[in-house]
Design a protein around this motif. Structure first.
Motif, PDB file in Angstrom:
ATOM      1  N   ALA A 243       0.834  -1.206   0.000  1.00  0.00           N
ATOM      2  CA  ALA A 243       0.000   0.000   0.000  1.00  0.00           C
ATOM      3  C   ALA A 243       0.865   1.252   0.000  1.00  0.00           C
ATOM      4  O   ALA A 243       0.503   2.278  -0.577  1.00  0.00           O
ATOM      5  CB  ALA A 243      -0.922  -0.010   1.216  1.00  0.00           C
ATOM      6  N   ALA A 244       2.047   1.179   0.632  1.00  0.00           N
ATOM      7  CA  ALA A 244       2.967   2.316   0.645  1.00  0.00           C
ATOM      8  C   ALA A 244       3.479   2.615  -0.763  1.00  0.00           C
ATOM      9  O   ALA A 244       3.658   3.782  -1.126  1.00  0.00           O
ATOM     10  CB  ALA A 244       4.138   2.031   1.586  1.00  0.00           C
ATOM     11  N   ASP A 245       3.716   1.568  -1.562  1.00  0.00           N
ATOM     12  CA  ASP A 245       4.143   1.770  -2.950  1.00  0.00           C
ATOM     13  C   ASP A 245       3.053   2.487  -3.745  1.00  0.00           C
ATOM     14  O   ASP A 245       3.330   3.387  -4.542  1.00  0.00           O
ATOM     15  CB  ASP A 245       4.457   0.428  -3.616  1.00  0.00           C
ATOM     16  CG  ASP A 245       5.684  -0.244  -3.038  1.00  0.00           C
ATOM     17  OD1 ASP A 245       6.636   0.477  -2.686  1.00  0.00           O
ATOM     18  OD2 ASP A 245       5.691  -1.480  -2.935  1.00  0.00           O
ATOM     19  N   ILE A 246       1.810   2.051  -3.529  1.00  0.00           N
ATOM     20  CA  ILE A 246       0.687   2.673  -4.228  1.00  0.00           C
ATOM     21  C   ILE A 246       0.563   4.145  -3.827  1.00  0.00           C
ATOM     22  O   ILE A 246       0.361   5.022  -4.670  1.00  0.00           O
ATOM     23  CB  ILE A 246      -0.629   1.927  -3.900  1.00  0.00           C
ATOM     24  CG1 ILE A 246      -0.534   0.438  -4.288  1.00  0.00           C
ATOM     25  CG2 ILE A 246      -1.801   2.593  -4.586  1.00  0.00           C
ATOM     26  CD1 ILE A 246      -0.429   0.166  -5.752  1.00  0.00           C
ATOM     27  N   ALA A 247       0.709   4.405  -2.525  1.00  0.00           N
ATOM     28  CA  ALA A 247       0.613   5.784  -2.035  1.00  0.00           C
ATOM     29  C   ALA A 247       1.763   6.634  -2.569  1.00  0.00           C
ATOM     30  O   ALA A 247       1.577   7.803  -2.937  1.00  0.00           O
ATOM     31  CB  ALA A 247       0.615   5.800  -0.515  1.00  0.00           C
ATOM     32  N   GLY A 248       2.966   6.042  -2.629  1.00  0.00           N
ATOM     33  CA  GLY A 248       4.110   6.768  -3.150  1.00  0.00           C
ATOM     34  C   GLY A 248       3.926   7.141  -4.611  1.00  0.00           C
ATOM     35  O   GLY A 248       4.288   8.241  -5.045  1.00  0.00           O
ATOM     36  N   ALA A 249       3.341   6.230  -5.375  1.00  0.00           N
ATOM     37  CA  ALA A 249       3.062   6.508  -6.788  1.00  0.00           C
ATOM     38  C   ALA A 249       2.056   7.643  -6.921  1.00  0.00           C
ATOM     39  O   ALA A 249       2.208   8.529  -7.766  1.00  0.00           O
ATOM     40  CB  ALA A 249       2.535   5.244  -7.472  1.00  0.00           C
ATOM     41  N   ARG A 250       1.046   7.620  -6.066  1.00  0.00           N
ATOM     42  CA  ARG A 250       0.006   8.647  -6.123  1.00  0.00           C
ATOM     43  C   ARG A 250       0.599  10.039  -5.872  1.00  0.00           C
ATOM     44  O   ARG A 250       0.222  11.012  -6.525  1.00  0.00           O
ATOM     45  CB  ARG A 250      -1.086   8.332  -5.102  1.00  0.00           C
ATOM     46  CG  ARG A 250      -2.335   9.215  -5.234  1.00  0.00           C
ATOM     47  CD  ARG A 250      -3.378   8.876  -4.190  1.00  0.00           C
ATOM     48  NE  ARG A 250      -3.835   7.487  -4.309  1.00  0.00           N
ATOM     49  CZ  ARG A 250      -3.625   6.556  -3.384  1.00  0.00           C
ATOM     50  NH1 ARG A 250      -2.979   6.860  -2.265  1.00  0.00           N
ATOM     51  NH2 ARG A 250      -4.077   5.338  -3.550  1.00  0.00           N
ATOM     52  N   LYS A 251       1.560  10.128  -4.952  1.00  0.00           N
ATOM     53  CA  LYS A 251       2.185  11.417  -4.656  1.00  0.00           C
ATOM     54  C   LYS A 251       2.975  11.942  -5.860  1.00  0.00           C
ATOM     55  O   LYS A 251       3.176  13.147  -6.003  1.00  0.00           O
ATOM     56  CB  LYS A 251       3.108  11.281  -3.442  1.00  0.00           C
ATOM     57  CG  LYS A 251       2.365  11.080  -2.132  1.00  0.00           C
ATOM     58  CD  LYS A 251       3.332  10.893  -0.966  1.00  0.00           C
ATOM     59  CE  LYS A 251       2.580  10.668   0.338  1.00  0.00           C
ATOM     60  NZ  LYS A 251       3.503  10.417   1.475  1.00  0.00           N
ATOM     61  N   LEU A 252       3.423  11.025  -6.709  1.00  0.00           N
ATOM     62  CA  LEU A 252       4.163  11.425  -7.900  1.00  0.00           C
ATOM     63  C   LEU A 252       3.252  11.677  -9.098  1.00  0.00           C
ATOM     64  O   LEU A 252       3.724  12.027 -10.174  1.00  0.00           O
ATOM     65  CB  LEU A 252       5.157  10.321  -8.299  1.00  0.00           C
ATOM     66  CG  LEU A 252       6.401  10.136  -7.456  1.00  0.00           C
ATOM     67  CD1 LEU A 252       7.227   8.987  -8.013  1.00  0.00           C
ATOM     68  CD2 LEU A 252       7.235  11.407  -7.426  1.00  0.00           C
ATOM     69  N   GLY A 253       1.939  11.488  -8.908  1.00  0.00           N
ATOM     70  CA  GLY A 253       1.020  11.587 -10.031  1.00  0.00           C
ATOM     71  C   GLY A 253       1.093  10.367 -10.917  1.00  0.00           C
ATOM     72  O   GLY A 253       0.927  10.456 -12.143  1.00  0.00           O
ATOM     73  N   CYS A 254       1.348   9.203 -10.288  1.00  0.00           N
ATOM     74  CA  CYS A 254       1.512   7.950 -11.024  1.00  0.00           C
ATOM     75  C   CYS A 254       0.586   6.877 -10.474  1.00  0.00           C
ATOM     76  O   CYS A 254      -0.070   7.053  -9.437  1.00  0.00           O
ATOM     77  CB  CYS A 254       2.956   7.442 -10.915  1.00  0.00           C
ATOM     78  SG  CYS A 254       4.200   8.453 -11.734  1.00  0.00           S
ATOM     79  N   THR A 255       0.527   5.757 -11.162  1.00  0.00           N
ATOM     80  CA  THR A 255      -0.135   4.562 -10.678  1.00  0.00           C
ATOM     81  C   THR A 255       0.792   3.383 -10.913  1.00  0.00           C
ATOM     82  O   THR A 255       1.752   3.485 -11.695  1.00  0.00           O
ATOM     83  CB  THR A 255      -1.494   4.339 -11.373  1.00  0.00           C
ATOM     84  OG1 THR A 255      -2.189   3.268 -10.740  1.00  0.00           O
ATOM     85  CG2 THR A 255      -1.311   4.012 -12.858  1.00  0.00           C
ATOM     86  N   VAL A 256       0.536   2.270 -10.239  1.00  0.00           N
ATOM     87  CA  VAL A 256       1.397   1.092 -10.357  1.00  0.00           C
ATOM     88  C   VAL A 256       0.722   0.041 -11.226  1.00  0.00           C
ATOM     89  O   VAL A 256      -0.442  -0.309 -11.004  1.00  0.00           O
ATOM     90  CB  VAL A 256       1.723   0.500  -8.966  1.00  0.00           C
ATOM     91  CG1 VAL A 256       2.562  -0.778  -9.109  1.00  0.00           C
ATOM     92  CG2 VAL A 256       2.461   1.513  -8.108  1.00  0.00           C
ATOM     93  N   LYS A 257       1.446  -0.473 -12.212  1.00  0.00           N
ATOM     94  CA  LYS A 257       0.962  -1.526 -13.095  1.00  0.00           C
ATOM     95  C   LYS A 257       2.046  -2.597 -13.245  1.00  0.00           C
ATOM     96  O   LYS A 257       3.235  -2.290 -13.173  1.00  0.00           O
ATOM     97  CB  LYS A 257       0.624  -0.976 -14.489  1.00  0.00           C
ATOM     98  CG  LYS A 257      -0.462   0.091 -14.514  1.00  0.00           C
ATOM     99  CD  LYS A 257      -1.828  -0.487 -14.209  1.00  0.00           C
ATOM    100  CE  LYS A 257      -2.917   0.560 -14.369  1.00  0.00           C
ATOM    101  NZ  LYS A 257      -4.260   0.007 -14.018  1.00  0.00           N
TER     102      LYS A 257
END
Length: 439
Positions: free
Chosen positions: A235-249
């Protein structure tokens, strides 16, 4: 004009996809005959459990003798949908030796033994079609192999596994953890009882090998593909991506080296900007983004699995193989003339997102920055915040410029040895620039 002698088709496997193929062959028989130029007849269906009820399939056609069916001599096309390496490989070889063409959805076999299968098809003057092996119903392999035959493909970037995309999408949209999201995928039928092939990236890696081979006219085997799954995504990876304006795939990335002398193929989780076309691919859908020299950027999107969608791709191949039988021609075979070598993962160049748990005191950030510089990894952005933990530590998040995987790996190992670094919380690649589909 439609000729009267029917073309005979042997079906190996009558599960979720096979049963839909049989159904469509019956319900669309008139249209198929008109498109092919001859009627198509289901001549036999090989299964492991003959007693099981198969609605719409004539019981007289059902057999457990798959080897006998493909070797009959009067079979024009064998449709292989049993999957796995054996007995599929032996049955396909036997089909070619008997003069039959083959349609298959067997990505694992193609990724492992594609060259040998192509050679057997060529030797016996038969066709080998496999559109359904990658991305289900999405017309993808034929456009790569035929529509872009006059172009130069530089990169193929795709979401080619619906199960992992569903899990990551749920983690993003609901805040669920990996285990919770996987449980939901299993309950909805998107994940198998044993999801290893999907969540550990094996399924996507086989597809990446096929895509790279076609795109770059070179032989790429499953063993050539670097593979990482999604089991460590938090979940931390997902949150970190969100802060960068990104998503994880979970991405399959196949690309030509900048000097054009080699190719790489890899599967791993990655952050991509929300502006990238692949970022909006939700739930269990698949999408593949292709970058070609003349055509530019192309995207193929749709359902990547399921009985009816996959059967649609199988039927498309069946029509092509049967048409060739009627006209006496052959479809395109293997194209591996370029013979480009596959570079190791250490030579792959991309951007990275690195999260560090550090001691909160002056000079730590500069110390970490020095480690990056010592290994030739340039920092694009850096952010330091309080970790919120009882020890009063801090979190440092670094996004790098493009660097080799080997350089980033060495950097991370050096960071772990620092007394001021409690741990490397996560490392994830970043693919695609903001607002573009480029590297």
């Amino acid at each position: 004009m439609v000729r009267t002698r029917p073309l005979k088709v042997a079906l190996l496997g009558c599960g979720v996809v096979g049963s839909q193929v049989a159904r469509l062959m019956t319900t669309h028989a008139h249209d198929l005959a008109a498109r092919i130029g001859a009627p198509v007849e289901l001549a036999g269906v090989a299964v492991r459990r003959p007693a099981r009820d198969r609605d719409g399939v004539d019981e007289a056609l059902v057999t457990t003798d798959a080897a006998g069916l493909v070797s009959r001599g009067d079979i024009d096309v064998v449709v292989e949908l049993i999957g796995g390496i054996e007995p599929a490989r032996t049955l396909i070889q036997a089909a070619f030796e008997s003069g039959a063409s083959v349609v298959t959805a067997n990505k694992a076999l193609l990724a492992q033994d594609g060259p040998a299968l192509h050679a057997a098809a060529e030797k016996h003057g038969a066709d080998l079609y496999f559109e359904a092996a990658v991305a289900g119903a999405i017309p993808l392999l034929r456009p790569l192999r035929e529509s872009l035959a006059g172009d130069k493909v530089n990169r193929v970037l795709g979401i080619v596994n619906g199960t992992t995309n569903f899990v990551l999408d749920r983690m993003e949209s609901t805040g669920a953890g990996y285990g919770e999201a996987l449980a939901e995928a299993t309950a909805l039928g998107y994940a198998e009882a044993d999801p290893t092939a999907d969540v550990e990236g094996f399924d996507a890696a086989a597809k990446a090998a096929i895509l790279a081979g076609i795109a770059f006219h070179s032989r790429v085997r499953l063993d050539d593909v670097h593979r990482e799954g999604i089991t460590e995504v938090t979940a931390a990876d997902i949150a970190g991506a969100r802060k960068l304006g990104c998503t994880v795939k979970l991405l399959a990335v196949c690309e030509r080296a900048e000097d054009g002398r080699s190719v790489t193929a890899r599967v791993h989780p990655a952050m991509i900007p929300l502006s990238h076309p692949l970022a909006g691919v939700r739930e269990a859908y698949n999408a593949v983004f292709v970058e070609a020299e003349a055509a530019g950027q192309l995207m193929f999107y749709g359902p990547g699995a399921g009985g009816a969608p996959t059967a649609s791709a199988v039927l498309g191949d069946l029509v092509a193989a049967c048409r060739n039988r009627v006209t006496g021609g052959l479809g395109p075979g293997e194209s591996a003339y370029a013979q480009l070598p596959v570079s190791p993962m250490g030579e792959v160049v991309t951007r990275y997102h690195v999260s560090l748990d550090v001691v909160d005191r002056p000079g730590v950030l500069a110390q970490c920055a020095t480690v990056f510089a010592d290994h030739g990894v340039s920092i694009e952005t850096v952010r330091q915040t309080s970790s919120g933990k009882e020890d009063g530590g801090a979190q440092v998040v670094v996004v790098t410029h493009r660097a080799t995987d080997a350089a980033l790996g060495a950097t991370v190992e050096a960071l772990r040895r620092l007394d001021t670094v409690h741990g490397v919380a996560s490392t994830m690649r970043v693919e695609g620039d903001q607002g573009t589909g480029s590297r």
